[in-house]
Design a protein around this motif. Structure first.
Motif, PDB file in Angstrom:
ATOM      1  N   GLY A 175      89.090  36.419 -57.808  1.00  0.00           N
ATOM      2  CA  GLY A 175      88.668  35.530 -58.847  1.00  0.00           C
ATOM      3  C   GLY A 175      88.408  36.089 -60.178  1.00  0.00           C
ATOM      4  O   GLY A 175      88.015  35.598 -61.211  1.00  0.00           O
ATOM      5  N   ILE A 176      88.565  37.476 -60.198  1.00  0.00           N
ATOM      6  CA  ILE A 176      87.852  38.240 -61.308  1.00  0.00           C
ATOM      7  C   ILE A 176      89.375  39.036 -61.929  1.00  0.00           C
ATOM      8  O   ILE A 176      89.836  39.581 -61.068  1.00  0.00           O
ATOM      9  CB  ILE A 176      86.690  39.449 -61.069  1.00  0.00           C
ATOM     10  N   THR A 177      89.487  39.058 -63.292  1.00  0.00           N
ATOM     11  CA  THR A 177      90.464  39.503 -63.944  1.00  0.00           C
ATOM     12  C   THR A 177      89.779  40.511 -64.679  1.00  0.00           C
ATOM     13  O   THR A 177      89.249  40.352 -65.572  1.00  0.00           O
ATOM     14  CB  THR A 177      91.181  38.701 -64.760  1.00  0.00           C
ATOM     15  N   LEU A 178      89.747  41.866 -64.239  1.00  0.00           N
ATOM     16  CA  LEU A 178      89.067  43.081 -64.581  1.00  0.00           C
ATOM     17  C   LEU A 178      89.570  43.356 -65.925  1.00  0.00           C
ATOM     18  O   LEU A 178      88.839  43.178 -66.945  1.00  0.00           O
ATOM     19  CB  LEU A 178      88.825  44.233 -63.770  1.00  0.00           C
ATOM     20  N   GLU A 179      90.962  43.682 -66.128  1.00  0.00           N
ATOM     21  CA  GLU A 179      91.227  44.252 -67.576  1.00  0.00           C
ATOM     22  C   GLU A 179      90.156  44.836 -68.409  1.00  0.00           C
ATOM     23  O   GLU A 179      89.799  44.416 -69.412  1.00  0.00           O
ATOM     24  CB  GLU A 179      91.897  42.985 -68.299  1.00  0.00           C
ATOM     25  N   ALA A 180      89.665  46.118 -67.799  1.00  0.00           N
ATOM     26  CA  ALA A 180      88.545  46.783 -68.335  1.00  0.00           C
ATOM     27  C   ALA A 180      88.997  47.344 -69.940  1.00  0.00           C
ATOM     28  O   ALA A 180      90.053  47.731 -70.120  1.00  0.00           O
ATOM     29  CB  ALA A 180      88.362  48.261 -67.595  1.00  0.00           C
ATOM     30  N   GLY A 181      88.065  47.014 -70.708  1.00  0.00           N
ATOM     31  CA  GLY A 181      88.119  47.165 -72.215  1.00  0.00           C
ATOM     32  C   GLY A 181      87.175  48.417 -72.496  1.00  0.00           C
ATOM     33  O   GLY A 181      87.618  49.130 -73.468  1.00  0.00           O
ATOM     34  N   ALA A 182      86.311  48.637 -71.914  1.00  0.00           N
ATOM     35  CA  ALA A 182      85.397  49.747 -72.190  1.00  0.00           C
ATOM     36  C   ALA A 182      84.381  50.185 -70.711  1.00  0.00           C
ATOM     37  O   ALA A 182      84.336  49.291 -70.075  1.00  0.00           O
ATOM     38  CB  ALA A 182      84.216  49.205 -73.058  1.00  0.00           C
ATOM     39  N   LEU A 183      84.171  51.437 -70.773  1.00  0.00           N
ATOM     40  CA  LEU A 183      83.277  51.854 -69.780  1.00  0.00           C
ATOM     41  C   LEU A 183      82.116  52.534 -70.225  1.00  0.00           C
ATOM     42  O   LEU A 183      82.070  53.092 -71.157  1.00  0.00           O
ATOM     43  CB  LEU A 183      83.898  52.779 -68.833  1.00  0.00           C
ATOM     44  N   GLN A 184      80.925  52.698 -69.466  1.00  0.00           N
ATOM     45  CA  GLN A 184      79.681  53.167 -69.894  1.00  0.00           C
ATOM     46  C   GLN A 184      79.115  53.742 -68.652  1.00  0.00           C
ATOM     47  O   GLN A 184      78.716  53.142 -67.779  1.00  0.00           O
ATOM     48  CB  GLN A 184      78.821  52.229 -70.725  1.00  0.00           C
ATOM     49  N   VAL A 185      78.856  55.033 -68.470  1.00  0.00           N
ATOM     50  CA  VAL A 185      78.082  55.581 -67.599  1.00  0.00           C
ATOM     51  C   VAL A 185      76.589  55.146 -67.589  1.00  0.00           C
ATOM     52  O   VAL A 185      75.968  55.352 -68.907  1.00  0.00           O
ATOM     53  CB  VAL A 185      78.150  57.073 -67.499  1.00  0.00           C
ATOM     54  N   LEU A 186      75.814  54.727 -66.663  1.00  0.00           N
ATOM     55  CA  LEU A 186      74.637  54.243 -66.631  1.00  0.00           C
ATOM     56  C   LEU A 186      73.613  55.107 -66.019  1.00  0.00           C
ATOM     57  O   LEU A 186      74.294  55.736 -64.846  1.00  0.00           O
ATOM     58  CB  LEU A 186      74.571  52.855 -66.185  1.00  0.00           C
ATOM     59  N   PRO A 187      72.262  55.169 -65.804  1.00  0.00           N
ATOM     60  CA  PRO A 187      71.577  56.051 -65.070  1.00  0.00           C
ATOM     61  C   PRO A 187      71.705  55.326 -63.603  1.00  0.00           C
ATOM     62  O   PRO A 187      72.086  54.252 -63.334  1.00  0.00           O
ATOM     63  CB  PRO A 187      70.091  55.848 -65.756  1.00  0.00           C
ATOM     64  N   GLY A 188      71.387  56.390 -62.616  1.00  0.00           N
ATOM     65  CA  GLY A 188      71.336  55.916 -61.184  1.00  0.00           C
ATOM     66  C   GLY A 188      72.609  55.720 -60.654  1.00  0.00           C
ATOM     67  O   GLY A 188      72.941  55.029 -59.876  1.00  0.00           O
ATOM     68  N   ASN A 189      73.721  56.541 -61.145  1.00  0.00           N
ATOM     69  CA  ASN A 189      74.990  56.281 -60.605  1.00  0.00           C
ATOM     70  C   ASN A 189      75.885  55.186 -60.786  1.00  0.00           C
ATOM     71  O   ASN A 189      76.523  54.712 -59.706  1.00  0.00           O
ATOM     72  CB  ASN A 189      74.925  56.621 -59.105  1.00  0.00           C
ATOM     73  N   LYS A 190      75.468  54.337 -61.957  1.00  0.00           N
ATOM     74  CA  LYS A 190      76.246  53.144 -62.032  1.00  0.00           C
ATOM     75  C   LYS A 190      77.162  53.318 -63.210  1.00  0.00           C
ATOM     76  O   LYS A 190      76.846  54.311 -64.150  1.00  0.00           O
ATOM     77  CB  LYS A 190      75.152  52.011 -62.580  1.00  0.00           C
ATOM     78  N   LEU A 191      78.079  52.289 -63.329  1.00  0.00           N
ATOM     79  CA  LEU A 191      78.917  52.429 -64.456  1.00  0.00           C
ATOM     80  C   LEU A 191      79.169  50.971 -64.890  1.00  0.00           C
ATOM     81  O   LEU A 191      79.298  50.142 -63.918  1.00  0.00           O
ATOM     82  CB  LEU A 191      80.253  52.895 -63.421  1.00  0.00           C
ATOM     83  N   ALA A 192      79.136  50.817 -65.928  1.00  0.00           N
ATOM     84  CA  ALA A 192      79.484  49.293 -66.675  1.00  0.00           C
ATOM     85  C   ALA A 192      80.670  49.556 -67.178  1.00  0.00           C
ATOM     86  O   ALA A 192      81.134  50.314 -67.727  1.00  0.00           O
ATOM     87  CB  ALA A 192      78.245  49.193 -67.846  1.00  0.00           C
ATOM     88  N   SER A 193      81.207  48.216 -66.689  1.00  0.00           N
ATOM     89  CA  SER A 193      82.681  47.961 -67.158  1.00  0.00           C
ATOM     90  C   SER A 193      82.622  46.665 -68.124  1.00  0.00           C
ATOM     91  O   SER A 193      82.432  45.488 -67.529  1.00  0.00           O
ATOM     92  CB  SER A 193      83.676  47.831 -66.255  1.00  0.00           C
ATOM     93  N   SER A 194      83.194  46.635 -69.353  1.00  0.00           N
ATOM     94  CA  SER A 194      83.400  45.361 -70.007  1.00  0.00           C
ATOM     95  C   SER A 194      84.798  44.926 -69.929  1.00  0.00           C
ATOM     96  O   SER A 194      85.609  45.762 -69.726  1.00  0.00           O
ATOM     97  CB  SER A 194      83.044  45.391 -71.436  1.00  0.00           C
ATOM     98  N   THR A 195      85.183  43.514 -70.147  1.00  0.00           N
ATOM     99  CA  THR A 195      86.501  43.047 -69.846  1.00  0.00           C
ATOM    100  C   THR A 195      86.946  42.690 -71.186  1.00  0.00           C
ATOM    101  O   THR A 195      86.370  42.506 -72.134  1.00  0.00           O
ATOM    102  CB  THR A 195      86.573  42.021 -68.983  1.00  0.00           C
ATOM    103  N   ARG A 196      88.175  42.292 -71.108  1.00  0.00           N
ATOM    104  CA  ARG A 196      88.930  41.932 -72.436  1.00  0.00           C
ATOM    105  C   ARG A 196      88.273  40.600 -72.904  1.00  0.00           C
ATOM    106  O   ARG A 196      88.419  40.072 -74.019  1.00  0.00           O
ATOM    107  CB  ARG A 196      90.482  41.870 -72.228  1.00  0.00           C
ATOM    108  N   LEU A 197      88.089  39.837 -71.747  1.00  0.00           N
ATOM    109  CA  LEU A 197      87.393  38.617 -72.115  1.00  0.00           C
ATOM    110  C   LEU A 197      85.951  38.549 -72.424  1.00  0.00           C
ATOM    111  O   LEU A 197      85.345  37.364 -72.524  1.00  0.00           O
ATOM    112  CB  LEU A 197      87.760  37.758 -70.758  1.00  0.00           C
TER     113      LEU A 197
END
Length: 82
Positions: A48-70
């Motif tokens: 149910g998720i259409t990822l279509e990653a638009g940007a990525l940002q490395v976060l503290p604690g081995n996390k990764l943020a991903s924004s979508t086109r939507l």
């Protein structure tokens, strides 16, 4: 820096779009050599998720943020764990 982020996002989107079984069946000597330098990890995307990653940002604690086109933003925990 924006160019590198865009390239990384495109590569991640491409990696996520290749089914793991297909990627595993096409191993070659070249891909084995490439794995010494680049690790490709398939991250499962919930239904149910259409990822279509638009940007990525490395976060503290081995996390990764991903924004979508939507406009959605997802946090991937343990993205850099071995």
């Amino acid at each position: 820096m924006k160019f590198l982020s865009a390239v990384f996002a495109s590569l991640l989107a491409l990696a996520l779009s290749v089914p793991a079984s297909r990627a595993a069946s096409k191993k070659s000597d070249l891909s084995a050599a490439e794995e010494q330098y680049y690790k490709m990890t398939v991250i499962p995307i919930p239904k149910g998720i259409t990822l279509e990653a638009g940007a990525l940002q490395v976060l503290p604690g081995n996390k990764l943020a991903s924004s979508t086109r939507l406009g959605d933003i997802y946090t991937i925990e343990g993205a850099f764990d071995n």
